[in-house]
Scaffold this motif. Structure first.
Motif, mmCIF file in Angstrom:
data_model
loop_
_atom_site.group_PDB
_atom_site.id
_atom_site.type_symbol
_atom_site.label_atom_id
_atom_site.label_comp_id
_atom_site.label_asym_id
_atom_site.label_seq_id
_atom_site.Cartn_x
_atom_site.Cartn_y
_atom_site.Cartn_z
ATOM 1 N N GLY A 95 0.853 -1.187 0.000
ATOM 2 C CA GLY A 95 0.000 0.000 0.000
ATOM 3 C C GLY A 95 0.889 1.236 0.000
ATOM 4 N N THR B 267 2.022 2.812 2.462
ATOM 5 C CA THR B 267 3.069 2.694 3.484
ATOM 6 C C THR B 267 4.239 1.857 2.972
ATOM 7 O OG1 THR B 267 1.376 2.792 5.218
ATOM 8 C CG2 THR B 267 3.529 1.915 5.856
ATOM 9 N N GLY B 268 3.947 0.622 2.528
ATOM 10 C CA GLY B 268 5.019 -0.275 2.093
ATOM 11 C C GLY B 268 5.791 0.284 0.915
ATOM 12 N N THR C 20 -5.416 1.538 0.942
ATOM 13 C CA THR C 20 -4.938 2.712 0.188
ATOM 14 C C THR C 20 -5.901 3.036 -0.955
ATOM 15 O OG1 THR C 20 -2.638 2.288 0.779
ATOM 16 C CG2 THR C 20 -3.015 3.579 -1.225
ATOM 17 N N ARG D 27 1.677 -13.823 -1.518
ATOM 18 C CA ARG D 27 1.149 -13.718 -0.150
ATOM 19 C C ARG D 27 2.104 -14.353 0.862
ATOM 20 N NH1 ARG D 27 -4.328 -14.094 2.278
ATOM 21 N NH2 ARG D 27 -5.163 -14.125 0.176
ATOM 22 N N VAL D 28 2.353 -13.608 1.931
ATOM 23 C CA VAL D 28 3.140 -14.157 3.034
ATOM 24 C C VAL D 28 2.183 -14.925 3.937
ATOM 25 C CG1 VAL D 28 4.465 -13.525 5.108
ATOM 26 C CG2 VAL D 28 4.871 -12.320 2.944
HETATM 27 C C1 LIG Z 1 -12.602 4.915 3.813
HETATM 28 C C2 LIG Z 1 -11.219 5.391 4.156
HETATM 29 C C3 LIG Z 1 -10.928 6.747 4.115
HETATM 30 C C4 LIG Z 1 -9.650 7.204 4.440
HETATM 31 N N1 LIG Z 1 -9.377 8.531 4.329
HETATM 32 C C5 LIG Z 1 -8.119 8.984 4.585
HETATM 33 C C6 LIG Z 1 -7.810 10.354 4.394
HETATM 34 O O1 LIG Z 1 -8.667 11.148 4.016
HETATM 35 N N2 LIG Z 1 -6.528 10.748 4.624
HETATM 36 C C7 LIG Z 1 -5.561 9.884 5.062
HETATM 37 O O2 LIG Z 1 -4.425 10.320 5.299
HETATM 38 N N3 LIG Z 1 -5.840 8.581 5.253
HETATM 39 C C8 LIG Z 1 -7.083 8.106 5.016
HETATM 40 N N4 LIG Z 1 -7.376 6.795 5.179
HETATM 41 C C9 LIG Z 1 -6.350 5.901 5.715
HETATM 42 C C10 LIG Z 1 -5.304 5.553 4.687
HETATM 43 O O3 LIG Z 1 -5.910 5.239 3.463
HETATM 44 C C11 LIG Z 1 -4.477 4.382 5.222
HETATM 45 O O4 LIG Z 1 -3.973 4.697 6.522
HETATM 46 C C12 LIG Z 1 -3.293 4.081 4.334
HETATM 47 O O5 LIG Z 1 -3.648 4.027 2.968
HETATM 48 C C13 LIG Z 1 -2.724 2.754 4.778
HETATM 49 O O6 LIG Z 1 -1.804 2.289 3.864
HETATM 50 P P1 LIG Z 1 -1.055 0.921 4.165
HETATM 51 O O7 LIG Z 1 -0.089 0.733 3.066
HETATM 52 O O8 LIG Z 1 -0.563 0.929 5.555
HETATM 53 O O9 LIG Z 1 -2.204 -0.181 4.113
HETATM 54 P P2 LIG Z 1 -2.886 -0.902 2.856
HETATM 55 O O10 LIG Z 1 -3.111 0.034 1.742
HETATM 56 O O11 LIG Z 1 -4.062 -1.636 3.361
HETATM 57 O O12 LIG Z 1 -1.772 -1.896 2.383
HETATM 58 C C14 LIG Z 1 -1.508 -3.122 3.017
HETATM 59 C C15 LIG Z 1 -1.227 -4.119 1.933
HETATM 60 O O13 LIG Z 1 -0.784 -5.337 2.531
HETATM 61 C C16 LIG Z 1 -1.207 -6.390 1.687
HETATM 62 N N5 LIG Z 1 -1.161 -7.616 2.470
HETATM 63 C C17 LIG Z 1 -1.949 -7.963 3.510
HETATM 64 N N6 LIG Z 1 -1.602 -9.165 4.005
HETATM 65 C C18 LIG Z 1 -0.567 -9.592 3.244
HETATM 66 C C19 LIG Z 1 0.220 -10.770 3.245
HETATM 67 N N7 LIG Z 1 -0.013 -11.753 4.138
HETATM 68 N N8 LIG Z 1 1.209 -10.912 2.322
HETATM 69 C C20 LIG Z 1 1.446 -9.910 1.432
HETATM 70 N N9 LIG Z 1 0.717 -8.772 1.367
HETATM 71 C C21 LIG Z 1 -0.271 -8.611 2.281
HETATM 72 C C22 LIG Z 1 -2.625 -5.983 1.298
HETATM 73 O O14 LIG Z 1 -3.064 -6.642 0.141
HETATM 74 C C23 LIG Z 1 -2.464 -4.477 1.127
HETATM 75 O O15 LIG Z 1 -2.265 -4.112 -0.229
HETATM 76 C C24 LIG Z 1 -8.645 6.284 4.848
HETATM 77 C C25 LIG Z 1 -8.930 4.924 4.883
HETATM 78 C C26 LIG Z 1 -10.206 4.474 4.545
HETATM 79 C C27 LIG Z 1 -10.483 3.009 4.576
#
Ligand SMILES: Cc1cc2nc3c(=O)[nH]c(=O)nc-3n(C[C@H](O)[C@H](O)[C@H](O)COP(=O)(O)OP(=O)(O)OC[C@H]3O[C@@H](n4cnc5c(N)ncnc54)[C@H](O)[C@@H]3O)c2cc1C
Length: 392
Positions: free
Chosen positions: A13, A15-16, A44, A172-173
């Motif tokens: 996402g 973050t990663g 994301t 997938r991990v």
């Molecule tokens: C409805 C909504 C509205 C939001 N609005 C805002 C906003 O206005 N402003 C803001 O700053 N933030 C907002 N956020 C929050 C923001 O979108 C998230 O905090 C941010 O995108 C998180 O990114 P991430 O990469 O940590 O997580 P994710 O995008 O969820 O990425 C995690 C990834 O890990 C992968 N994964 C999971 N398990 C495994 C595994 N076992 N092996 C390999 N891959 C795996 C998943 O497929 C996923 O792609 C909102 C979130 C939502 C749901």
């Protein structure tokens, strides 16, 4: 078959991908990112993507300020655009909100953030369509806006690849391999073992189980948040700013020229769900509620029509702040999750911070302790001054 990497990131996402880019740019070794589906296919891709600096906790305001600078100059650094669009943010202030907002604004001004309190007349001048009877004014942050979270993630992943990182999608991990007091790698769904000395769990709500299966419990839960997209009536006029409405718990975000995105700031409206099985669409009740609150604040939206809706997941930690850093007791295991619905806007600063921690560098102006995964046990939590934890 076994493979190896110096640093493994689980999750592609915002973050990663940002972490992969910042580590690759810092020449931290062979970086491999593993994503179970496709980049940005998790939360994301569900994000409202609001980018604001309004936080009551100085470290977060600073990280948001630095991230906004990156979003504004994204193509210069990353070679691709993140679609940042400046719209401004108005936080409606009732009499009971005014003091808290004023304190935050004073802190922001010391940090050099353009933020100000405006009275009701000035608010009316800025946004005459807004009902202001219950407000004494607003907090105005003109630099706020939104961007494209999928484009952001793709740009970070692309830049990381150019710098030598491997980005593997559909991988997938299934488990973390921990032996004694250190991480040894990960096991993939197809049985492949990937050996490494450093694993960063950046897999949002899905990381909770991955960690739990390795015997590590994190105070993070998965909650469901619905959003709707409204088509503005033809005569609505120019696009509105982002609105935070503390009175009804509503947030509004402009989309393009004539759409409005509406959702809730109020966690009491969100249910804790199983991230693998939840209703990813808004209920009829949610659609009605959000549309009604929008029309109460903007009567000119009374004839708006529903275009779309979805429900995404927040990885909500007990104090609404992310867990970023190493796990004490398991050498080489890091996490970057628990972003509690506000992680997208911070992703540039999060990637920088993780690279600084891993490479033993300082993080000027950042209080890392408030993100420490073991802060809950140590009692070092930073609390937002607002009733809605998501504001931070
Ligand atoms: C409805 C909504 C509205 C939001 N609005 C805002 C906003 O206005 N402003 C803001 O700053 N933030 C907002 N956020 C929050 C923001 O979108 C998230 O905090 C941010 O995108 C998180 O990114 P991430 O990469 O940590 O997580 P994710 O995008 O969820 O990425 C995690 C990834 O890990 C992968 N994964 C999971 N398990 C495994 C595994 N076992 N092996 C390999 N891959 C795996 C998943 O497929 C996923 O792609 C909102 C979130 C939502 C749901």
């Amino acid at each position: 078959m076994a493979m190896a990497a110096d640093i493994l990131i689980v999750g592609g996402g915002s973050t990663g991908a940002s972490i992969a880019y910042h580590l690759a740019a810092a020449r931290a070794g062979q970086i491999t990112l593993l994503e179970r589906a496709t980049l940005a296919s998790g939360t994301t891709g569900q994000s409202s993507a609001i980018i604001r600096q309004h936080y009551s906790i100085p470290t977060l305001a600073r990280m948001a300020q630095r991230s906004l600078h990156t979003f504004r100059h994204f193509a210069e650094e990353l070679g691709r655009d993140a679609g940042f669009r400046q719209t401004g943010l108005l936080i409606g202030a009732r009499a009971e909100d005014a003091e808290g907002l004023r304190t935050t604004v004073a802190m922001h001004r010391e940090l050099g953030i353009d933020s100000r309190m405006i009275d009701r007349d000035a608010l009316h001048e800025l946004e005459p369509r807004m009902v202001t009877d219950d407000l004494v004014g607003a907090c105005y942050e003109p630099e706020a806006g939104y961007a494209d979270p999928v484009a952001t993630t793709m740009a970070y992943a692309h830049a990381a690849r150019q710098l030598g990182a491997q980005i593997r999608q559909h991988t997938r991990v299934s488990s973390l391999l921990v032996e004694g007091d250190r991480v040894r790698g990960v096991l993939l769904e197809d049985g492949t073992q990937v050996e490494t000395r450093t694993v960063i769990v950046a897999s949002n709500v899905w990381g909770i189980k991955l960690l739990a299966d390795a015997g590590i419990s994190v105070p993070v839960r998965s909650t469901r948040h619905a959003c709707i997209l409204l088509q503005q009536p033809r005569d609505f006029g120019q696009q509105h700013a982002i609105i935070f409405d503390f009175a009804s718990g509503l947030y509004l975000r402009p989309e393009g020229e004539n759409l409005t995105m509406a959702g809730t700031l109020d966690e009491s409206e969100a249910e804790t769900v199983d991230p693998e099985h939840y209703n990813a669409l808004p209920t009829h009740d949610e659609e009605e509620r959000f549309a009604m609150r929008t029309a109460e604040r903007f009567p000119a939206m009374g004839d708006a029509t529903l275009q779309a809706g979805w429900a995404g997941l927040y990885d909500v930690s007990d104090d609404w702040q992310p867990l970023i850093g190493p796990f004490p007791g398991v050498e080489g295991l890091f996490c970057a999750l628990g972003f509690s619905g506000h992680g997208y806007k911070l992703c540039p600063a999060i990637g920088t911070l993780v690279a600084e921690i891993l490479l033993g560098r300082a993080s000027p102006g950042i209080d890392r302790a408030i993100f420490s995964p073991d802060r809950f046990a140590m009692g070092a939590q930073a609390q937002s001054t607002y009733a809605f934890g998501i504001i931070g």
